[in-house]
Structures are given as structure tokens and as C-alpha cells.
Design a protein around this motif. Structure first.
Motif, mmCIF file in Angstrom:
data_model
loop_
_atom_site.group_PDB
_atom_site.id
_atom_site.type_symbol
_atom_site.label_atom_id
_atom_site.label_comp_id
_atom_site.label_asym_id
_atom_site.label_seq_id
_atom_site.Cartn_x
_atom_site.Cartn_y
_atom_site.Cartn_z
ATOM 1 N N LEU A 91 0.823 -1.214 0.000
ATOM 2 C CA LEU A 91 0.000 0.000 0.000
ATOM 3 C C LEU A 91 0.853 1.259 0.000
ATOM 4 O O LEU A 91 0.557 2.219 -0.717
ATOM 5 C CB LEU A 91 -0.929 -0.004 1.213
ATOM 6 N N THR A 92 1.890 1.266 0.799
ATOM 7 C CA THR A 92 2.766 2.434 0.839
ATOM 8 C C THR A 92 3.414 2.667 -0.513
ATOM 9 O O THR A 92 3.519 3.811 -0.979
ATOM 10 C CB THR A 92 3.844 2.259 1.918
ATOM 11 N N ALA A 93 3.832 1.600 -1.165
ATOM 12 C CA ALA A 93 4.442 1.728 -2.488
ATOM 13 C C ALA A 93 3.443 2.241 -3.513
ATOM 14 O O ALA A 93 3.803 2.984 -4.435
ATOM 15 C CB ALA A 93 5.005 0.378 -2.927
ATOM 16 N N GLU A 94 2.187 1.872 -3.348
ATOM 17 C CA GLU A 94 1.147 2.250 -4.312
ATOM 18 C C GLU A 94 0.682 3.694 -4.132
ATOM 19 O O GLU A 94 0.261 4.341 -5.100
ATOM 20 C CB GLU A 94 -0.049 1.313 -4.149
ATOM 21 N N ALA A 95 0.756 4.196 -2.908
ATOM 22 C CA ALA A 95 0.143 5.492 -2.585
ATOM 23 C C ALA A 95 0.602 6.609 -3.510
ATOM 24 O O ALA A 95 -0.209 7.397 -4.009
ATOM 25 C CB ALA A 95 0.436 5.853 -1.128
ATOM 26 N N ARG A 112 -8.739 0.565 -5.627
ATOM 27 C CA ARG A 112 -7.400 0.092 -5.976
ATOM 28 C C ARG A 112 -6.591 -0.258 -4.726
ATOM 29 O O ARG A 112 -5.895 -1.280 -4.687
ATOM 30 C CB ARG A 112 -6.676 1.160 -6.798
ATOM 31 N N LEU A 113 -6.688 0.579 -3.710
ATOM 32 C CA LEU A 113 -5.953 0.307 -2.477
ATOM 33 C C LEU A 113 -6.399 -1.005 -1.845
ATOM 34 O O LEU A 113 -5.576 -1.782 -1.356
ATOM 35 C CB LEU A 113 -6.132 1.460 -1.490
ATOM 36 N N HIS A 114 -7.704 -1.260 -1.848
ATOM 37 C CA HIS A 114 -8.163 -2.523 -1.278
ATOM 38 C C HIS A 114 -7.679 -3.706 -2.104
ATOM 39 O O HIS A 114 -7.290 -4.751 -1.553
ATOM 40 C CB HIS A 114 -9.689 -2.559 -1.169
ATOM 41 N N LEU A 115 -7.688 -3.561 -3.408
ATOM 42 C CA LEU A 115 -7.195 -4.626 -4.277
ATOM 43 C C LEU A 115 -5.728 -4.926 -3.969
ATOM 44 O O LEU A 115 -5.317 -6.090 -3.858
ATOM 45 C CB LEU A 115 -7.350 -4.204 -5.739
ATOM 46 N N ALA A 121 -5.935 -12.418 -1.202
ATOM 47 C CA ALA A 121 -6.270 -13.112 0.043
ATOM 48 C C ALA A 121 -7.771 -13.183 0.297
ATOM 49 O O ALA A 121 -8.212 -13.881 1.190
ATOM 50 C CB ALA A 121 -5.600 -12.411 1.223
ATOM 51 N N ALA A 122 -8.562 -12.443 -0.462
ATOM 52 C CA ALA A 122 -10.013 -12.437 -0.262
ATOM 53 C C ALA A 122 -10.686 -12.974 -1.526
ATOM 54 O O ALA A 122 -10.077 -13.001 -2.592
ATOM 55 C CB ALA A 122 -10.494 -11.017 0.018
ATOM 56 N N PRO A 123 -11.947 -13.415 -1.420
ATOM 57 C CA PRO A 123 -12.657 -13.870 -2.623
ATOM 58 C C PRO A 123 -12.642 -12.784 -3.701
ATOM 59 O O PRO A 123 -12.819 -11.608 -3.411
ATOM 60 C CB PRO A 123 -14.076 -14.124 -2.107
ATOM 61 N N ASP A 124 -12.434 -13.199 -4.951
ATOM 62 C CA ASP A 124 -12.267 -12.225 -6.031
ATOM 63 C C ASP A 124 -13.416 -11.232 -6.137
ATOM 64 O O ASP A 124 -13.204 -10.046 -6.381
ATOM 65 C CB ASP A 124 -12.105 -12.952 -7.364
ATOM 66 N N ASP A 125 -14.637 -11.701 -5.946
ATOM 67 C CA ASP A 125 -15.774 -10.811 -6.140
ATOM 68 C C ASP A 125 -15.965 -9.838 -4.976
ATOM 69 O O ASP A 125 -16.797 -8.934 -5.041
ATOM 70 C CB ASP A 125 -17.058 -11.606 -6.373
ATOM 71 N N ALA A 126 -15.189 -9.986 -3.905
ATOM 72 C CA ALA A 126 -15.306 -9.075 -2.764
ATOM 73 C C ALA A 126 -14.171 -8.065 -2.703
ATOM 74 O O ALA A 126 -14.176 -7.191 -1.849
ATOM 75 C CB ALA A 126 -15.336 -9.885 -1.463
ATOM 76 N N VAL A 127 -13.227 -8.183 -3.608
ATOM 77 C CA VAL A 127 -12.046 -7.323 -3.577
ATOM 78 C C VAL A 127 -12.279 -6.069 -4.406
ATOM 79 O O VAL A 127 -12.791 -6.131 -5.526
ATOM 80 C CB VAL A 127 -10.802 -8.069 -4.105
ATOM 81 N N GLY A 128 -11.929 -4.924 -3.843
ATOM 82 C CA GLY A 128 -11.978 -3.689 -4.604
ATOM 83 C C GLY A 128 -13.360 -3.083 -4.757
ATOM 84 O O GLY A 128 -13.566 -2.219 -5.599
ATOM 85 N N ARG A 129 -14.299 -3.506 -3.934
ATOM 86 C CA ARG A 129 -15.637 -2.896 -3.973
ATOM 87 C C ARG A 129 -16.178 -2.805 -2.556
ATOM 88 O O ARG A 129 -15.840 -3.611 -1.687
ATOM 89 C CB ARG A 129 -16.595 -3.707 -4.830
#
Length: 274
Positions: A91-95, A112-115, A121-129
Motif C-alpha cells: 500500500l505504501t508503495a502504491e500510494a 485500488r488500495l483494497h485490491l 487473500a479475499a474472494p475475487d468478487d469481494a475485492v476492490g468494492r
């Protein structure tokens, strides 16, 4: 956090005690940016601040590793703590890469940060939303009542519009409110604390207060301790002027402690010890 003022963030900036906190942070940041090491070795200070900030954010999420272990480690898969530290580092690298998008589309940045944090590590359909009704939230440390999915969507949209509209509020105020709102909402199924602290970093960098990202507030949040962090956040969630002002001041103190950390790095570089 709600207000009917035309510039609600600027209104919060006028709360008792907040102008003093803003002024103190501004002076501290100016001092470290004026350090002679920053003239030629600012990239090294930025890199070290990123490492230390990541360590601090991970510590608040339950992975309180020694700095040298974070520096030495190359594999962050496996146990939960290692994955948490790895998420904080990513996350720090992405910021710094998301600054141009933040002012136009904060919700895209948060997704994007959540992704990046989830890292598969999380189910695909729950990531980034944002989470849907009935979906669980795994969030260490924060135990405040969890808003429903509809409230989350509405408040995220309101926060997004505030950012897009811009404000005369000091960067510290905006950063603290973004951080506090994301902790209160916990819009994702996981990694909300890490994402909230990274969003605070994005605001501080993008606002011009800390353009080189050398003042890691995450260091200060961790140094003040998890209990103080939670207590200040609970003040924010009351929505009272006193509670919100105390949270902003807590965030300000965190930035100042991050400044102190980077000042020590500058001194070490000057002595040739780092």
C-alpha cells in the motif's frame, strides 16, 4: 461527520484547538524539509519513511514487527502477520502512484488500495468494492458499530464529492477526516485500517504538505499506541466538535512524530550511520 456548511472541512478546521495543531504540524514539516540532508539525499529519506510508515500501520493492524525484521524479510506470504506486513508495504508503495486520480475519483483509488492490500487473500468478487448487505467485515482493533451497506455507499459518495469539490481546509484536517470516515465505515470486507491510513498518506502527499512523503503519520499513530488511537477515533465517531477536534489533533501529533522519525533518519545519514 456531517455539517450543512458550504465547506464543511474548512468549518472543522476552525474547531477549538485545531488551528494550533495545524500550525504545529506545518512548522514541524517545514523544519524537516529544511534539513541539509534533504538537498541531496531526499530519496533515501523517502524510502526509509515508507518502510517505517508501513511497519507502523501493520503494527496497528496486529503485526507489530521489529523494523529490522521488516527490512530483512523478503517473503510475506504464509502466516497472518506476514501477510499484514506485506499488505502495508504494498500500500505504501502504491500510494504515490495514485495522486493524479485521487482528486478526480477518490472511490477508484480506494478500490485500488483494497485490491492491492488484499493481494489475492479475499474472494475475487469481494475485492476492490464496498461490501454488500450481510457481508462480514474482518477488522482488528476497531469495534465501533458497523454501518449498513446502504449507509456506507451514501457516506462514501458524500466523502468523494467533498474531495472532488476541493476545500480551503488545511491538509491535516482533510487527511484526518478521510482517515476517520474510512475507519468508521469499514467499507471493505478486510484491510480497512490499512486502507484508511494509506488514504491519509495520499491526502498529505497530494495536498503539498508532504510532497516527498517523508512525514509518515503511521509511525506516530503506532508510537502513540493502539489504545490512544482507538480512543481518539471513538471521539471522532461521536460527531461532537470536541471529539472531532481531538481526532484531528491526534492525527496532527502522529504527523509530528513521523517528522521526528525522519529527522532522526536525516541525522543518521548526515553522520554516515545509515
Amino acid at each position: 461527520m456531517s455539517t450543512t456548511a458550504s465547506d464543511p472541512l474548512a468549518t472543522l478546521g476552525a474547531l477549538p484547538g485545531v488551528p494550533d495543531a495545524v500550525d504545529s504540524v506545518r512548522k514541524a514539516v517545514d523544519r524537516v524539509y529544511g534539513h541539509r540532508v534533504m538537498r541531496r539525499r531526499s530519496n533515501e529519506v523517502t524510502a526509509e519513511a515508507a518502510l517505517r510508515g508501513s511497519r507502523g500501520s501493520a503494527a496497528l493492524a496486529g503485526a507489530d514487527w521489529n523494523l529490522e525484521e521488516v527490512r530483512r524479510r523478503t517473503d510475506f506470504s504464509g502466516e497472518d502477520e506476514a501477510r499484514t506486513v506485506g499488505a502495508a508495504l504494498r500500500l505504501t508503495a502504491e500510494a504515490g502512484q495514485l495522486l493524479s486520480v485521487w482528486r478526480q475519483s477518490p472511490l477508484r483509488v480506494l478500490a485500488r488500495l483494497h485490491l492491492v492490500a488484499a493481494g489475492g487473500a479475499a474472494p475475487d468478487d469481494a475485492v476492490g468494492r464496498p461490501r454488500l448487505a450481510g457481508e462480514p467485515v474482518e477488522e482488528p482493533l476497531i469495534e465501533a458499530p458497523l454501518p449498513g451497506a446502504d449507509e456506507v455507499a451514501g457516506r462514501l459518495e458524500g466523502l468523494s464529492q467533498l474531495i472532488i469539490a476541493g476545500s480551503a481546509a488545511p491538509a491535516l484536517v482533510t487527511a484526518a477526516v478521510v482517515h476517520g470516515e474510512l475507519l468508521a465505515l469499514r467499507p471493505f470486507g478486510s484491510h480497512n485500517g490499512l486502507v484508511a491510513r494509506t488514504a491519509e498518506r495520499v491526502v498529505l502527499i497530494g495536498s503539498g504538505l508532504d510532497p516527498k512523503s517523508i512525514c509518515p503519520a503511521e509511525v506516530g499513530h503506532a508510537e502513540q499506541g493502539r489504545a490512544a488511537y482507538v480512543a481518539a477515533f471513538e471521539g471522532y465517531t461521536t460527531g461532537t466538535p470536541e471529539g472531532v477536534a481531538a481526532w484531528i489533533a491526534h492525527c496532527g501529533r502522529s504527523v509530528e512524530l513521523g517528522v521526528r522519525e525522519s529527522t532522526a533518519v536525516c541525522e543518521a545519514l548526515q553522520r554516515g550511520a545509515a
